[in-house]
Design an enzyme around this catalytic site. Structure first.
Site, PDB file in Angstrom:
ATOM      1  N   HIS A  88      -3.533  -7.384   9.983  1.00 49.67           N
ATOM      2  CA  HIS A  88      -3.538  -6.111  10.697  1.00 49.67           C
ATOM      3  C   HIS A  88      -3.459  -5.006   9.646  1.00 49.67           C
ATOM      4  CE1 HIS A  88      -2.501  -2.664  13.002  1.00 49.67           C
ATOM      5  NE2 HIS A  88      -1.279  -2.605  12.517  1.00 49.67           N
ATOM      6  N   HIS A 140      -4.944   2.995  16.324  1.00 46.06           N
ATOM      7  CA  HIS A 140      -3.917   2.326  15.522  1.00 46.06           C
ATOM      8  C   HIS A 140      -4.505   1.608  14.312  1.00 46.06           C
ATOM      9  CE1 HIS A 140      -0.200  -0.589  15.483  1.00 46.06           C
ATOM     10  NE2 HIS A 140      -0.581  -0.223  14.277  1.00 46.06           N
ATOM     11  N   GLU A 154       4.942  -6.870  14.055  1.00 39.61           N
ATOM     12  CA  GLU A 154       3.766  -7.342  14.809  1.00 39.61           C
ATOM     13  C   GLU A 154       3.742  -8.859  14.918  1.00 39.61           C
ATOM     14  OE1 GLU A 154       2.094  -5.310  16.467  1.00 39.61           O
ATOM     15  OE2 GLU A 154       1.936  -3.396  15.411  1.00 39.61           O
ATOM     16  N   HIS A 205      -4.808  -0.538   8.716  1.00 41.40           N
ATOM     17  CA  HIS A 205      -5.121   0.784   9.274  1.00 41.40           C
ATOM     18  C   HIS A 205      -6.321   1.393   8.529  1.00 41.40           C
ATOM     19  CE1 HIS A 205      -0.480   1.164  10.274  1.00 41.40           C
ATOM     20  NE2 HIS A 205      -1.070   0.255  11.013  1.00 41.40           N
TER      21      HIS A 205
HETATM   22  P1  13P Z   1       5.654  -3.785   9.896  1.00 39.67           P
HETATM   23  O1  13P Z   1       6.206  -3.037   8.701  1.00 39.67           O
HETATM   24  O2  13P Z   1       6.747  -4.198  10.847  1.00 39.67           O
HETATM   25  O3  13P Z   1       4.789  -4.944   9.444  1.00 39.67           O
HETATM   26  O4  13P Z   1       4.742  -2.792  10.744  1.00 39.67           O
HETATM   27  C1  13P Z   1       3.614  -2.161  10.200  1.00 39.67           C
HETATM   28  C2  13P Z   1       2.580  -1.845  11.216  1.00 39.67           C
HETATM   29  O5  13P Z   1       1.471  -1.546  10.857  1.00 39.67           O
HETATM   30  C3  13P Z   1       2.917  -1.927  12.661  1.00 39.67           C
HETATM   31  O6  13P Z   1       1.789  -1.835  13.462  1.00 39.67           O
HETATM   32 ZN    ZN Z   2       0.017  -0.965  12.450  1.00 36.25          ZN
END
Ligand code: 13P
Ligand code: ZN
Length: 268
Positions: free
Chosen positions: A141, A213, A118, A143
């Site tokens: 970022h 996401h 990302e 989840h």
């Molecule tokens: P990375 O392991 O490349 O950081 O990706 C994790 C992720 O949440 C992608 O949206």
């Molecule tokens: Zn992600």
């Protein structure tokens, strides 16, 4: 030897990233390699760091980001686990230097750990923040389960519907996330279009919800970025708990929201 040795301010910054990475895992928001963190650490860079040789080839960012000239970032590594980063931040992340063309970067420390997939979103956002004179240095970022669940329903993807609902679950949510939750329609993870859509919303919001996401948040430091996501997701949990008890929660009334907004001197 680590770039953190004898640099307490930088070590503290990376230590905070590790602490937050642990919280993300404990909360169940960081399955496998899920989520990523970058922090603009340029303020901690000294001449010795500037003189460090690259330990990777120059790599394309995928965009030209003029405000990042001479900047340095700590980045979570792609495919690395938050739960591992919590214990070993310099083995599961690395420090990168943006090259003078503002279109490439190189890894400089400690190990050639390839940055997160990302990175386009993270770097485009840092470029935007600097262009606006923002004091924000950290982007996150992750989840968060309940917020991602809500993003599967069209109703909550309409502008400010989720923001108003989440704010009304508990007074502190608006107090500590006063700009609310921006919505980003689904885009391919790691894509430039996802980066561009995220920037558009960050003019109005500190936290954005990537449909189906996760979330992308910015703040002065990574702990505060985490806090904003945490208070929003807590509100989502309260909403869902009420629904699970079989009723639609009333939410705070408009009058209660207004009273709190005035008392806490929050933006409307
Ligand atoms: P990375 O392991 O490349 O950081 O990706 C994790 C992720 O949440 C992608 O949206
Ligand atoms: Zn992600």
């Amino acid at each position: 030897m680590s770039i953190l040795d004898n640099r307490p301010a930088l070590a503290r910054e990376v230590g905070q990233v590790a602490e937050v990475a642990g919280y993300l895992w404990q909360k169940g928001w960081a399955e496998r390699n899920g989520g990523n963190i970058t922090v603009n650490i340029t303020e901690h860079v000294d001449d010795a760091i500037r003189a460090l040789p690259a330990i990777s080839e120059p790599k394309a960012i995928g965009a030209t980001l003029p405000h990042l000239k001479g900047c340095y970032f700590y980045c979570k590594g792609t495919n690395k686990r938050m739960r591992d980063l919590a214990r070993w931040p310099m083995e599961n992340g690395s420090v990168i230097r943006i090259l003078d063309d503002c279109a490439h970067y190189e890894i400089i420390a400690d190990l050639p750990v390839m940055p997160t997939s990302e990175l386009p979103s993270h770097l485009a956002v840092h470029n935007y923040l600097i262009s606006k004179g923002s004091p924000y240095k950290a982007s996150l970022h992750t989840h968060p389960i309940e917020l991602v669940a809500m993003s599967h329903c069209k109703k909550y993807l309409e502008k400010d519907v989720a923001t108003r609902l989440l704010w009304s679950m508990i007074p502190e949510t608006k107090a500590f996330c006063p700009r609310g939750l921006g919505i980003i329609p689904y885009q391919l993870p790691g894509s430039n279009i996802l980066a561009e859509s995220t920037i558009k919303e960050l003019g109005d919001y500190d936290v954005t919800l990537w449909e189906k996401h996760g979330v992308f948040a910015v703040e002065a430091d990574i702990m505060q970025a985490f806090d904003q996501v945490d208070v929003l997701n807590k509100s989502a949990q309260i909403y869902i708990a009420a629904k699970n008890m079989g009723f639609e929660p009333d939410g705070m009334t408009d009058a209660q929201m207004h009273e709190m907004t005035v008392a806490f001197k929050l933006p409307k």
